[in-house]
Scaffold this motif. Structure first.
Motif, mmCIF file in Angstrom:
data_model
loop_
_atom_site.group_PDB
_atom_site.id
_atom_site.type_symbol
_atom_site.label_atom_id
_atom_site.label_comp_id
_atom_site.label_asym_id
_atom_site.label_seq_id
_atom_site.Cartn_x
_atom_site.Cartn_y
_atom_site.Cartn_z
ATOM 1 N N CYS A 49 -0.370 -5.673 -1.487
ATOM 2 C CA CYS A 49 -1.344 -4.747 -0.902
ATOM 3 C C CYS A 49 -0.665 -3.510 -0.313
ATOM 4 O O CYS A 49 -1.171 -2.391 -0.455
ATOM 5 C CB CYS A 49 -2.150 -5.460 0.182
ATOM 6 S SG CYS A 49 -3.353 -6.653 -0.457
ATOM 7 N N LEU A 50 0.476 -3.703 0.343
ATOM 8 C CA LEU A 50 1.196 -2.557 0.908
ATOM 9 C C LEU A 50 1.653 -1.611 -0.201
ATOM 10 O O LEU A 50 1.548 -0.381 -0.069
ATOM 11 C CB LEU A 50 2.401 -3.052 1.715
ATOM 12 C CG LEU A 50 2.088 -3.723 3.055
ATOM 13 C CD1 LEU A 50 3.357 -4.323 3.657
ATOM 14 C CD2 LEU A 50 1.451 -2.737 4.029
ATOM 15 N N GLY A 51 2.153 -2.176 -1.298
ATOM 16 C CA GLY A 51 2.578 -1.349 -2.422
ATOM 17 C C GLY A 51 1.411 -0.631 -3.069
ATOM 18 O O GLY A 51 1.508 0.547 -3.441
ATOM 19 N N LEU A 173 -6.541 -7.060 -2.804
ATOM 20 C CA LEU A 173 -5.629 -6.071 -3.386
ATOM 21 C C LEU A 173 -6.386 -4.784 -3.702
ATOM 22 O O LEU A 173 -5.927 -3.686 -3.382
ATOM 23 C CB LEU A 173 -4.989 -6.643 -4.655
ATOM 24 C CG LEU A 173 -4.047 -5.704 -5.422
ATOM 25 C CD1 LEU A 173 -2.790 -5.430 -4.606
ATOM 26 C CD2 LEU A 173 -3.685 -6.294 -6.785
ATOM 27 N N ASN A 174 -7.553 -4.906 -4.327
ATOM 28 C CA ASN A 174 -8.361 -3.727 -4.640
ATOM 29 C C ASN A 174 -8.779 -2.982 -3.383
ATOM 30 O O ASN A 174 -8.773 -1.744 -3.339
ATOM 31 C CB ASN A 174 -9.624 -4.145 -5.409
ATOM 32 C CG ASN A 174 -9.391 -4.159 -6.898
ATOM 33 O OD1 ASN A 174 -8.305 -4.502 -7.345
ATOM 34 N ND2 ASN A 174 -10.386 -3.806 -7.672
ATOM 35 N N ALA A 175 -9.154 -3.730 -2.360
ATOM 36 C CA ALA A 175 -9.615 -3.116 -1.116
ATOM 37 C C ALA A 175 -8.518 -2.273 -0.476
ATOM 38 O O ALA A 175 -8.799 -1.245 0.149
ATOM 39 C CB ALA A 175 -10.093 -4.189 -0.142
ATOM 40 N N SER A 176 -7.256 -2.686 -0.640
ATOM 41 C CA SER A 176 -6.157 -1.923 -0.045
ATOM 42 C C SER A 176 -6.058 -0.534 -0.673
ATOM 43 O O SER A 176 -5.680 0.436 -0.014
ATOM 44 C CB SER A 176 -4.824 -2.675 -0.210
ATOM 45 O OG SER A 176 -4.444 -2.785 -1.567
ATOM 46 N N ILE A 213 6.514 6.583 3.868
ATOM 47 C CA ILE A 213 5.679 5.377 3.962
ATOM 48 C C ILE A 213 6.032 4.390 2.855
ATOM 49 O O ILE A 213 6.115 3.180 3.075
ATOM 50 C CB ILE A 213 4.185 5.762 3.886
ATOM 51 C CG1 ILE A 213 3.784 6.546 5.142
ATOM 52 C CG2 ILE A 213 3.314 4.515 3.740
ATOM 53 C CD1 ILE A 213 2.371 7.111 5.080
ATOM 54 N N SER A 214 6.268 4.901 1.650
ATOM 55 C CA SER A 214 6.485 4.028 0.485
ATOM 56 C C SER A 214 7.864 3.366 0.481
ATOM 57 O O SER A 214 8.000 2.218 0.025
ATOM 58 C CB SER A 214 6.313 4.839 -0.810
ATOM 59 O OG SER A 214 5.019 5.366 -0.925
ATOM 60 N N PHE A 215 8.885 4.072 0.958
ATOM 61 C CA PHE A 215 10.260 3.588 0.801
ATOM 62 C C PHE A 215 10.510 2.245 1.476
ATOM 63 O O PHE A 215 11.030 1.315 0.833
ATOM 64 C CB PHE A 215 11.261 4.632 1.296
ATOM 65 C CG PHE A 215 12.678 4.303 0.973
ATOM 66 C CD1 PHE A 215 13.147 4.353 -0.335
ATOM 67 C CD2 PHE A 215 13.555 3.896 1.971
ATOM 68 C CE1 PHE A 215 14.460 4.027 -0.645
ATOM 69 C CE2 PHE A 215 14.869 3.567 1.676
ATOM 70 C CZ PHE A 215 15.318 3.635 0.369
ATOM 71 N N PRO A 216 10.171 2.042 2.752
ATOM 72 C CA PRO A 216 10.420 0.738 3.362
ATOM 73 C C PRO A 216 9.621 -0.388 2.714
ATOM 74 O O PRO A 216 10.070 -1.543 2.676
ATOM 75 C CB PRO A 216 10.024 0.937 4.831
ATOM 76 C CG PRO A 216 9.161 2.143 4.847
ATOM 77 C CD PRO A 216 9.627 3.004 3.727
ATOM 78 N N ILE A 217 8.427 -0.065 2.187
ATOM 79 C CA ILE A 217 7.635 -1.082 1.489
ATOM 80 C C ILE A 217 8.368 -1.529 0.228
ATOM 81 O O ILE A 217 8.432 -2.730 -0.086
ATOM 82 C CB ILE A 217 6.239 -0.528 1.145
ATOM 83 C CG1 ILE A 217 5.456 -0.222 2.426
ATOM 84 C CG2 ILE A 217 5.470 -1.517 0.268
ATOM 85 C CD1 ILE A 217 4.135 0.498 2.187
ATOM 86 N N ALA A 218 8.945 -0.561 -0.501
ATOM 87 C CA ALA A 218 9.698 -0.882 -1.722
ATOM 88 C C ALA A 218 10.913 -1.734 -1.405
ATOM 89 O O ALA A 218 11.185 -2.729 -2.091
ATOM 90 C CB ALA A 218 10.116 0.411 -2.424
ATOM 91 N N ILE A 219 11.656 -1.373 -0.369
ATOM 92 C CA ILE A 219 12.853 -2.135 -0.002
ATOM 93 C C ILE A 219 12.470 -3.537 0.452
ATOM 94 O O ILE A 219 13.114 -4.529 0.081
ATOM 95 C CB ILE A 219 13.640 -1.396 1.101
ATOM 96 C CG1 ILE A 219 14.120 -0.025 0.600
ATOM 97 C CG2 ILE A 219 14.834 -2.243 1.564
ATOM 98 C CD1 ILE A 219 14.959 -0.074 -0.645
ATOM 99 N N GLY A 220 11.407 -3.645 1.247
ATOM 100 C CA GLY A 220 10.952 -4.958 1.684
ATOM 101 C C GLY A 220 10.537 -5.842 0.525
ATOM 102 O O GLY A 220 10.741 -7.063 0.546
#
Length: 462
Positions: A49-51, A173-176, A213-220
């Motif tokens: 969902c974060l991605g 997932l869609n709602a995110s 915003i996207s970078f830490p989500i990708a690393i996580g």
């Protein structure tokens, strides 16, 4: 616990179904399975969902950047915005099916986060473009990188969750994504205060913030996103939990990976699955992305709406998308006990009423506003559609991956040319051809859904 599960050394199921499953499906399952599902939700669902949130935020913010200074800075006074959006769509179409095929052969815990890192870096690059040619090239590459994410996540949901669990996760997932679109406008308003900082205009800061915003989500995701049950490592789950995951898929008759052969490709292409599911998804999604509500507000005479209101009021459509996604999922998984077609049929009827009313046009303003908001509910059906596709293709993982990607791809293909024909800007806000086309699509869905249900039942009997 069944004899099969005992022999497998895993703990599956519960002593009986209770009212708790209507709140959340894991509440009436065994303690071991409940702990497993909690860990799976905290990894696959949360980071998925974060991605998806970051993906949609980046995708939506191009328009916000355009109206916030990019138009003037890049001299985009013609159709340059349309070309930039088309470049993204072309990249998306090209990448989807190959990406989902690769996902069946490459570890998702490596492949999907790598895609996220690529589109994050490219988003940073958008802040550095100096002309439209560079903009088109970067947008094409972003589309290529993002292409595999949504169908890939739906494929993973279908690889880990059981029938009574899938729809809720797919729709969350869609709602995110809908929440990201709702959040996008507010983010742009906040970022405008950064305009001029470091010598950069506000629209460039918007892309920089997107990347941040996207970078830490990708690393996580590299650390926490799981693989598939058949190739999962103990980094996220224990050996006992992996055995449990595999056995759960056996109970669902969901087959593991198999080699790609010419015979398999012929089977996929000749099956009704890929054609009817894709056709249905095209017809239910054919109006997505069309700015019909803002155009209605823009041309409204009495009262005349301000620019702020024109941007604010349509945000409610995204709220309807998120709300309907969650409600449809809970009803499908609990009240309907895993049946998907009744919800899809209800949504198709609502779609037909909505679009037919707007096609008539000369209706009370209150009902017209209601129709514009209700139009968002069709997005809430997407998770149900993909859940049903996962179930229909449950006995062949390669077919499942290809069908899911093809469904999303074909919607993109249609979206590249249909708006140019039936949603022409010069026909705003009435869009007579567009609303009639959408009504016809809704009518066809009323035929496709029962047809697919009958065909699925015939396969089940065999």
């Amino acid at each position: 616990m069944t004899r099969d599960s005992e022999s497998a050394g895993v703990d599956v199921g519960s002593k009986g179904k209770t009212w708790k499953r209507h709140v959340w499906d894991s509440l009436d399952k065994s303690p071991k399975e409940r702990r497993f599902l909690l860990k799976l939700d905290l990894t696959l669902l949360t980071f998925g969902c974060l991605g998806f949130f970051s993906k949609f935020l980046n995708q939506t913010n191009l328009t916000n950047a355009f109206v916030s200074g990019m138009k003037e800075d890049l001299d985009m006074f013609g159709n340059e915005l349309n070309y930039a959006m088309t470049a993204f769509t072309v990249g998306y179409i090209v990448g989807e099916i190959p990406s989902n095929i690769l996902l069946t052969r490459i570890r998702p815990s490596i492949y999907i986060p790598a895609l996220q890192v690529i589109w994050t870096v490219l988003t940073f690059c958008l802040a550095a473009v100096k002309n439209n040619t560079q903009l088109y090239a970067v947008r094409f590459l972003i589309g290529l990188a993002e292409a595999g994410y949504y169908p890939g996540l739906q494929y993973m949901i279908g690889s880990w969750y059981r029938k009574d669990e899938m729809a809720k996760r797919a729709c969350i997932l869609n709602a995110s994504g809908s929440i990201a679109m709702l959040f996008s406008g507010f983010l742009m308003a906040a970022v405008t205060s950064l305009g001029g900082r470091g010598g950069l205009p506000g629209w460039k800061w918007l892309f920089i913030i997107d990347g941040v915003i996207s970078f830490p989500i990708a690393i996580g995701s590299f650390f926490f996103l799981p693989d598939l049950p058949q190739n999962a490592k103990t980094r996220v789950f224990s050996e006992e939990e992996i055995a449990l995951a595999k056995h759960r898929m056996v109970l669902e008759d969901r087959k593991p990976r198999a080699p790609f052969t010419v015979a398999k490709v012929k089977m996929v292409v000749s099956s009704w699955h890929i054609w009817l599911l894709s056709l249905y998804y095209i017809f239910i999604s054919g109006t997505s992305g069309t700015p019909i509500f803002p155009q209605f507000l823009k041309y409204h005479e009495n009262p005349k709406f301000t620019v702020q209101q024109i941007n604010l009021y349509p945000s409610g459509v995204f709220a309807v998308q998120a709300f309907s996604a969650v409600v449809y999922a809970w009803i499908s998984d609990t009240v309907l006990k895993g049946r998907r077609w009744p919800i899809l049929l209800f949504g198709a009827v609502l779609n037909l009423i909505t679009w037919a009313s707007l096609a008539a046009w000369y209706i009370p303003d209150g009902w017209k506003w209601t129709c514009y908001y209700l139009a968002g509910q069709h997005v809430g059906l997407s998770g149900i559609v993909f859940t049903w596709a996962n179930e229909i293709c449950t006995d062949d993982t390669e077919e499942r991956a290809i069908v899911l990607a093809t469904m999303n791809t074909m919607v993109g293909v249609v979206a590249t040319w249909l708006p140019l024909i039936v949603w022409q800007q010069i026909e705003a806000p009435r869009y007579r051809k567009g609303f009639i086309t959408a009504s016809c699509m809704g009518a066809v869905c009323l035929i496709l859904i029962p047809l697919m249900k009958v065909l699925q039942d015939k396969e089940t009997i065999k």
